[in-house]
Design a protein around this motif. Structure first.
Motif, mmCIF file in Angstrom:
data_model
loop_
_atom_site.group_PDB
_atom_site.id
_atom_site.type_symbol
_atom_site.label_atom_id
_atom_site.label_comp_id
_atom_site.label_asym_id
_atom_site.label_seq_id
_atom_site.Cartn_x
_atom_site.Cartn_y
_atom_site.Cartn_z
ATOM 1 N N ARG A 1 -2.150 111.549 68.657
ATOM 2 C CA ARG A 1 -1.244 110.962 67.661
ATOM 3 C C ARG A 1 -1.969 109.923 66.813
ATOM 4 N NH1 ARG A 1 3.956 111.154 66.855
ATOM 5 N NH2 ARG A 1 4.284 112.232 68.836
ATOM 6 N N ALA A 2 -2.829 109.139 67.443
ATOM 7 C CA ALA A 2 -3.586 108.129 66.698
ATOM 8 C C ALA A 2 -4.457 108.789 65.631
ATOM 9 C CB ALA A 2 -4.439 107.303 67.650
ATOM 10 N N LYS A 3 -5.103 109.885 65.970
ATOM 11 C CA LYS A 3 -5.943 110.601 65.003
ATOM 12 C C LYS A 3 -5.088 111.185 63.876
ATOM 13 C CE LYS A 3 -9.539 111.658 68.371
ATOM 14 N NZ LYS A 3 -10.111 112.668 69.295
ATOM 15 N N GLN A 4 -3.912 111.683 64.240
ATOM 16 C CA GLN A 4 -2.984 112.196 63.227
ATOM 17 C C GLN A 4 -2.547 111.078 62.288
ATOM 18 O OE1 GLN A 4 0.455 114.487 64.723
ATOM 19 N NE2 GLN A 4 1.766 113.210 63.438
ATOM 20 N N TYR A 5 -2.196 109.927 62.858
ATOM 21 C CA TYR A 5 -1.799 108.777 62.050
ATOM 22 C C TYR A 5 -2.943 108.335 61.130
ATOM 23 C CZ TYR A 5 2.634 107.574 64.452
ATOM 24 O OH TYR A 5 3.925 107.551 64.921
ATOM 25 N N ALA A 6 -4.165 108.339 61.644
ATOM 26 C CA ALA A 6 -5.315 107.902 60.852
ATOM 27 C C ALA A 6 -5.499 108.793 59.635
ATOM 28 C CB ALA A 6 -6.574 107.910 61.709
ATOM 29 N N SER B 1 1.203 95.237 60.014
ATOM 30 C CA SER B 1 0.090 96.018 60.548
ATOM 31 C C SER B 1 -1.233 95.583 59.934
ATOM 32 C CB SER B 1 0.325 97.508 60.296
ATOM 33 O OG SER B 1 1.492 97.968 60.953
ATOM 34 N N LYS B 2 -1.226 95.308 58.648
ATOM 35 C CA LYS B 2 -2.451 94.816 57.999
ATOM 36 C C LYS B 2 -2.844 93.453 58.547
ATOM 37 C CE LYS B 2 -1.304 95.091 53.655
ATOM 38 N NZ LYS B 2 -1.484 94.951 52.187
ATOM 39 N N GLU B 3 -1.855 92.611 58.806
ATOM 40 C CA GLU B 3 -2.135 91.287 59.354
ATOM 41 C C GLU B 3 -2.714 91.400 60.764
ATOM 42 O OE1 GLU B 3 0.113 86.989 60.088
ATOM 43 O OE2 GLU B 3 1.126 88.590 58.988
ATOM 44 N N MET B 4 -2.166 92.328 61.554
ATOM 45 C CA MET B 4 -2.694 92.564 62.898
ATOM 46 C C MET B 4 -4.158 92.989 62.822
ATOM 47 S SD MET B 4 -3.717 95.158 65.121
ATOM 48 C CE MET B 4 -3.138 96.552 64.133
ATOM 49 N N LYS B 5 -4.467 93.891 61.903
ATOM 50 C CA LYS B 5 -5.847 94.364 61.744
ATOM 51 C C LYS B 5 -6.766 93.222 61.337
ATOM 52 C CE LYS B 5 -8.686 97.750 59.275
ATOM 53 N NZ LYS B 5 -8.703 98.790 58.222
ATOM 54 N N ASP B 6 -6.297 92.373 60.442
ATOM 55 C CA ASP B 6 -7.100 91.217 60.013
ATOM 56 C C ASP B 6 -7.333 90.246 61.176
ATOM 57 O OD1 ASP B 6 -7.227 92.228 57.448
ATOM 58 O OD2 ASP B 6 -5.599 90.983 56.667
ATOM 59 N N ASN B 7 -6.304 90.065 62.007
ATOM 60 C CA ASN B 7 -6.391 89.119 63.119
ATOM 61 C C ASN B 7 -7.317 89.596 64.234
ATOM 62 O OD1 ASN B 7 -4.626 87.329 61.919
ATOM 63 N ND2 ASN B 7 -2.832 88.037 63.054
ATOM 64 N N TRP B 8 -7.248 90.903 64.545
ATOM 65 C CA TRP B 8 -7.903 91.399 65.758
ATOM 66 C C TRP B 8 -8.939 92.487 65.523
ATOM 67 C CZ3 TRP B 8 -6.932 87.918 69.182
ATOM 68 C CH2 TRP B 8 -5.715 87.247 69.172
ATOM 69 N N GLY B 9 -9.027 93.021 64.313
ATOM 70 C CA GLY B 9 -10.016 94.051 64.034
ATOM 71 C C GLY B 9 -9.667 95.411 64.610
ATOM 72 N N THR B 10 -8.435 95.594 64.998
ATOM 73 C CA THR B 10 -7.993 96.877 65.572
ATOM 74 C C THR B 10 -7.403 97.742 64.458
ATOM 75 O OG1 THR B 10 -7.491 95.839 67.692
ATOM 76 C CG2 THR B 10 -6.472 97.970 67.257
ATOM 77 N N PRO B 11 -7.884 98.980 64.305
ATOM 78 C CA PRO B 11 -7.341 99.847 63.252
ATOM 79 C C PRO B 11 -5.858 100.119 63.468
ATOM 80 C CG PRO B 11 -8.695 101.118 64.769
ATOM 81 C CD PRO B 11 -8.895 99.673 65.124
ATOM 82 N N ILE B 12 -5.119 100.169 62.396
ATOM 83 C CA ILE B 12 -3.662 100.253 62.447
ATOM 84 C C ILE B 12 -3.156 101.437 63.264
ATOM 85 C CG2 ILE B 12 -1.618 100.656 61.008
ATOM 86 C CD1 ILE B 12 -3.046 99.007 58.803
ATOM 87 N N HIS B 13 -3.829 102.568 63.155
ATOM 88 C CA HIS B 13 -3.289 103.782 63.776
ATOM 89 C C HIS B 13 -3.298 103.733 65.295
ATOM 90 C CE1 HIS B 13 -7.659 104.524 63.165
ATOM 91 N NE2 HIS B 13 -7.580 105.122 64.336
ATOM 92 N N VAL B 14 -4.156 102.910 65.899
ATOM 93 C CA VAL B 14 -4.254 102.880 67.363
ATOM 94 C C VAL B 14 -3.029 102.222 68.012
ATOM 95 C CG1 VAL B 14 -5.560 101.989 69.330
ATOM 96 C CG2 VAL B 14 -6.758 103.081 67.427
ATOM 97 N N PRO B 15 -2.702 100.968 67.692
ATOM 98 C CA PRO B 15 -1.509 100.382 68.324
ATOM 99 C C PRO B 15 -0.210 101.053 67.893
ATOM 100 C CG PRO B 15 -2.391 98.884 66.681
ATOM 101 C CD PRO B 15 -3.402 99.975 66.854
ATOM 102 N N LEU B 16 -0.180 101.627 66.685
ATOM 103 C CA LEU B 16 1.040 102.325 66.264
ATOM 104 C C LEU B 16 1.286 103.543 67.145
ATOM 105 C CD1 LEU B 16 3.169 101.967 63.891
ATOM 106 C CD2 LEU B 16 1.233 100.400 63.896
#
Length: 204
Positions: free
Chosen positions: A178-183, A44-59
């Motif tokens: 759910r994304a806000k809860q995860y965040a 998930s951290k690698e995905m964020k580094d690659n694309w700039g998308t916060p982890i909680h959204v795609p999860l």
């Protein structure tokens, strides 16, 4: 097939099935998800580094799409009692369709990616959210808008096809919640997740 070959085949099937990562025990808590599957947090951290998308959204989107099942597929359709195939060729953690997955592999050069591999599926979702931002101007932090694009496609979102689907708007709001809860949850445990194994061994 000889008896020896059959035994080897059976062993391989059992070995591979045993290696499949089970869904997290508590998918409602992102901290527990990552503590159970530490490699998922690294991915998930690698995905964020690659694309700039916060982890909680795609999860949150992945939870909605597959409940974190590696081999998830759309339900089988039936004519009376006769199976006639699935609604689409979507597959895996991200429920990625074959054509879109092929685009991802071609554009990223990640030709060895598998839809039933968590890290690959999450990177695919990062790629998709990045393109959604570029094509339709939807923030990578906007889980509601991102999920509408994910479900309807970039063209469908532009045409506002989702306005004809009240159920989809309801589901997208659920993903956003759910994304806000995860965040919020991740904010409370990220320091612990980022600490070394040795630190957590002695101080947690």
């Amino acid at each position: 097939m000889s008896m020896h070959s059959r035994l080897i085949f059976i062993f391989c099937v059992l070995f591979l099935s045993g290696c499949a990562t089970p869904p997290p025990k508590n998918p409602d808590n992102i901290c527990e998800i990552f503590f159970e599957h530490r490699d998922w947090y690294d991915a998930s951290k690698e995905m964020k580094d690659n694309w700039g998308t916060p982890i909680h959204v795609p999860l949150a989107m992945m939870y909605q799409e597959s409940s974190f099942k590696h081999n998830a597929e759309p339900p089988m359709q039936y004519f009376w009692f006769i199976p006639i195939g699935r609604a689409s060729d979507a597959y895996g953690y991200a429920q990625a369709k074959t054509m879109t997955w092929d685009d991802y592999q071609r554009e990223t050069g990640n030709s060895w990616a598998d839809r039933d591999d968590f890290a690959d599926a999450l990177d695919f979702m990062g790629w998709f959210t990045d393109k959604t931002h570029k094509i339709n101007g939807v923030s990578k932090w906007d889980a509601y808008g991102q999920y509408l694009n994910y479900h309807e496609g970039w063209g469908g979102y532009k045409r506002k096809s989702y306005n004809q689907k009240p159920w989809l708007i309801k589901v997208s709001r659920k993903v956003d919640s759910r994304a806000k809860q995860y965040a919020t949850q991740l904010h409370g445990c990220q320091e612990n997740l980022d600490s070394s194994w040795l630190w957590r061994l002695f101080f947690t």
